[in-house]
Structure formats: C-alpha cells, structure tokens
Design a protein around this motif. Sequence first.
Motif, PDB file in Angstrom:
ATOM      1  N   ALA A 165       0.842  -1.193   0.000  1.00  0.00           N
ATOM      2  CA  ALA A 165       0.000   0.000   0.000  1.00  0.00           C
ATOM      3  C   ALA A 165       0.878   1.244   0.000  1.00  0.00           C
ATOM      4  N   GLY A 166       0.287   2.364  -0.313  1.00  0.00           N
ATOM      5  CA  GLY A 166       1.001   3.627  -0.257  1.00  0.00           C
ATOM      6  C   GLY A 166       1.307   4.172  -1.631  1.00  0.00           C
ATOM      7  N   THR A 167       2.002   5.300  -1.647  1.00  0.00           N
ATOM      8  CA  THR A 167       2.375   5.967  -2.886  1.00  0.00           C
ATOM      9  C   THR A 167       3.895   6.068  -2.969  1.00  0.00           C
ATOM     10  N   GLY A 168       4.364   6.590  -4.083  1.00  0.00           N
ATOM     11  CA  GLY A 168       5.794   6.786  -4.257  1.00  0.00           C
ATOM     12  C   GLY A 168       6.501   5.668  -4.989  1.00  0.00           C
ATOM     13  N   PHE A 169       5.779   4.627  -5.419  1.00  0.00           N
ATOM     14  CA  PHE A 169       6.420   3.541  -6.157  1.00  0.00           C
ATOM     15  C   PHE A 169       6.735   3.988  -7.592  1.00  0.00           C
ATOM     16  N   GLN A 170       7.843   3.476  -8.107  1.00  0.00           N
ATOM     17  CA  GLN A 170       8.286   3.829  -9.453  1.00  0.00           C
ATOM     18  C   GLN A 170       8.029   2.716 -10.469  1.00  0.00           C
ATOM     19  N   GLU A 171       8.236   1.455 -10.064  1.00  0.00           N
ATOM     20  CA  GLU A 171       8.084   0.329 -10.973  1.00  0.00           C
ATOM     21  C   GLU A 171       7.482  -0.857 -10.235  1.00  0.00           C
ATOM     22  N   VAL A 172       6.869  -1.781 -11.002  1.00  0.00           N
ATOM     23  CA  VAL A 172       6.361  -3.028 -10.451  1.00  0.00           C
ATOM     24  C   VAL A 172       6.627  -4.144 -11.448  1.00  0.00           C
ATOM     25  N   ALA A 173       6.887  -5.340 -10.933  1.00  0.00           N
ATOM     26  CA  ALA A 173       7.078  -6.527 -11.750  1.00  0.00           C
ATOM     27  C   ALA A 173       6.384  -7.693 -11.055  1.00  0.00           C
ATOM     28  N   VAL A 174       5.811  -8.614 -11.843  1.00  0.00           N
ATOM     29  CA  VAL A 174       5.134  -9.773 -11.276  1.00  0.00           C
ATOM     30  C   VAL A 174       5.673 -11.039 -11.910  1.00  0.00           C
ATOM     31  N   ALA A 175       5.583 -12.158 -11.176  1.00  0.00           N
ATOM     32  CA  ALA A 175       6.105 -13.434 -11.649  1.00  0.00           C
ATOM     33  C   ALA A 175       5.403 -14.558 -10.912  1.00  0.00           C
ATOM     34  N   GLY A 176       5.469 -15.775 -11.472  1.00  0.00           N
ATOM     35  CA  GLY A 176       4.917 -16.920 -10.762  1.00  0.00           C
ATOM     36  C   GLY A 176       4.315 -17.951 -11.670  1.00  0.00           C
ATOM     37  N   CYS A 177       3.131 -18.381 -11.381  1.00  0.00           N
ATOM     38  CA  CYS A 177       2.366 -19.431 -12.057  1.00  0.00           C
ATOM     39  C   CYS A 177       2.712 -20.811 -11.569  1.00  0.00           C
ATOM     40  N   GLY A 178       3.911 -21.052 -11.120  1.00  0.00           N
ATOM     41  CA  GLY A 178       4.269 -22.352 -10.568  1.00  0.00           C
ATOM     42  C   GLY A 178       4.005 -23.502 -11.504  1.00  0.00           C
ATOM     43  N   GLY A 179       4.253 -23.292 -12.812  1.00  0.00           N
ATOM     44  CA  GLY A 179       4.000 -24.360 -13.775  1.00  0.00           C
ATOM     45  C   GLY A 179       2.526 -24.711 -13.857  1.00  0.00           C
ATOM     46  N   TRP A 180       1.655 -23.768 -13.512  1.00  0.00           N
ATOM     47  CA  TRP A 180       0.208 -23.947 -13.548  1.00  0.00           C
ATOM     48  C   TRP A 180      -0.272 -24.986 -12.547  1.00  0.00           C
TER      49      TRP A 180
END
Length: 284
Positions: A165-180
Amino acid sequence: MTRDRSLALGGLLSLIILAPLAAGCPPTEGPPADPTPIEDPARAWTALDVGSFGAAIDESGAAVFWGQNYIPSGFCDSPPPLRPSPPEGRFAALGVDAFNFCAIATNGRVLCDTNWGPHWSDRHPLDGVDARSIDVACGHACVVDTGGEIACAFASNQPPFESPAGTGFQEVAVAGCGGWANDEALLGCSLDEEGRVLCFGHEAMPGAPPPDGPDHHSLSMVSDWACALDADDRIVCWGDVDGLRIPPEGTFSQVAVGSRSACALDLDGYPQCWGQPSNADQPP
C-alpha cells in the motif's frame, strides 16, 4: 517497465516455455540452437520483453513481436494465438504473456488486448488507467499509476496477492504461475521512490536476496530470479543466479529476464542476450 525507462518484464510468461503440451495442442517449434548474443540488430529499441516469445518497442513507438507462443497445458480448448500479431498504436512500455498484451500508450494510458485467451472476456480492468509502469504474468497485470500507487488485476485461475500500500512507487514486476500447478507461486517486486527493491507475494524467491540500497531501475523478474539496473546502469541479479544466468559486464538502459534467457538494451538501444537459447532472444 517504466515509461521513461521502458523495459517490460518477460516475467511469468517465460515459465510457460517449460509447461508440457497437453494432448491435442498444436505443435510448437523448439527454441533455436544458437544462443549467441545479437550484436548488430536491424534497429534500435526503446523497450524489450523476453518470455514465451519476444516483444519490443521500436524508435517509432510501434510494437514488434518475434518467435512464437507456447501454449500451456490445460488451455488447448481456448488457446492463445501461436503467432501473435502486435496491436497498432504507439507505445512507451509493454508487458506480454501467453494470454495478454498490456502497454502504456504514448499518452500515458494503459491499453490491454483481451483477445488472446480465456482470462478476460470483456474490457480489461486496467484499461484507461494513467500509469508509469506495467507488467503482466499468467493473465495477471499490475501497474504503478501516475500517483505512485500499485494496482493489480488478477485472473481467475490463481489467488491474488496483496501488493504494498502507499504511494511513491516507481516500478512493479510480477512473476509466478508455478507451472500452472502451484497456487502459492505468484509474487512480485517493486521499486520505491528511492529505487529500493521491495518484494511481496505468496512466497519468497529462492536464492540470493534482493540488493540493498537506493537508485535501482528497470526491474524485471520471473519466479526464481530477477534483475535490475543499479545507480551505475550495471546489471544486478538475485534469486537463483549462476552459470548461464550470470549477466554481462557493461552499462545498459534496460533489462528483461525470462526463465531461460535474458536480454538487456545498451545505452544506444541495441540488445545483448545471454543464458540458454530461447526463441525470444533472437529478434528479427
């Protein structure tokens, strides 16, 4: 990932490369045999993504795709396109996975193409958001809006995570799936207003911890390793980093990682790739 340093993350989509094809899936070609880094491509780019296929933004702002998609097991009844076509428009940042194309247009608005797969049947929840950073993975998508807040839209096949939560973030990245197969594999990382790495999600990434200190940029990740650029524009990686994943020396403007290979753009916009061979690291 960001509009001013526009490197999209190849993220989770690259895990799809390793998913076995179910019976009845159309065949896909294997990756090329030669992993030699590209030293003289036909054009310079302002953004790059690697994963189950490659994507970039050229100097005109147009999206360019190459390679072919890998169809995950279990999605043969409503598969994504084998050879996706880039949408028309002019873009500043992009993110792609096997099911989604999301980008930040040059006017700063998010545009997502929902015609690739089964996750979104109508207008994407993030369409029209004013954003500075974007990433997609496993049908999920996250942005940092122009106020510095992280907003995510989650597909129905996996449980969401709670982003910071909050403000001030510059970038975001996501990852996962765990081979479905692993519902607890979805995770993400972000850069705060000082460029410090903050990771979150269902489980911690194995291996080396994220780097300390401020002034990181160009964040990119998959479920077991991640990279960013430091204050000197050199590549720093964490997670399961050894062997072919050790990044090259030099200074770069952007970096993107996949499960088997990674690419970075040098200061002139030309790519250098390393790792195992992948159909995503041989641009046209």
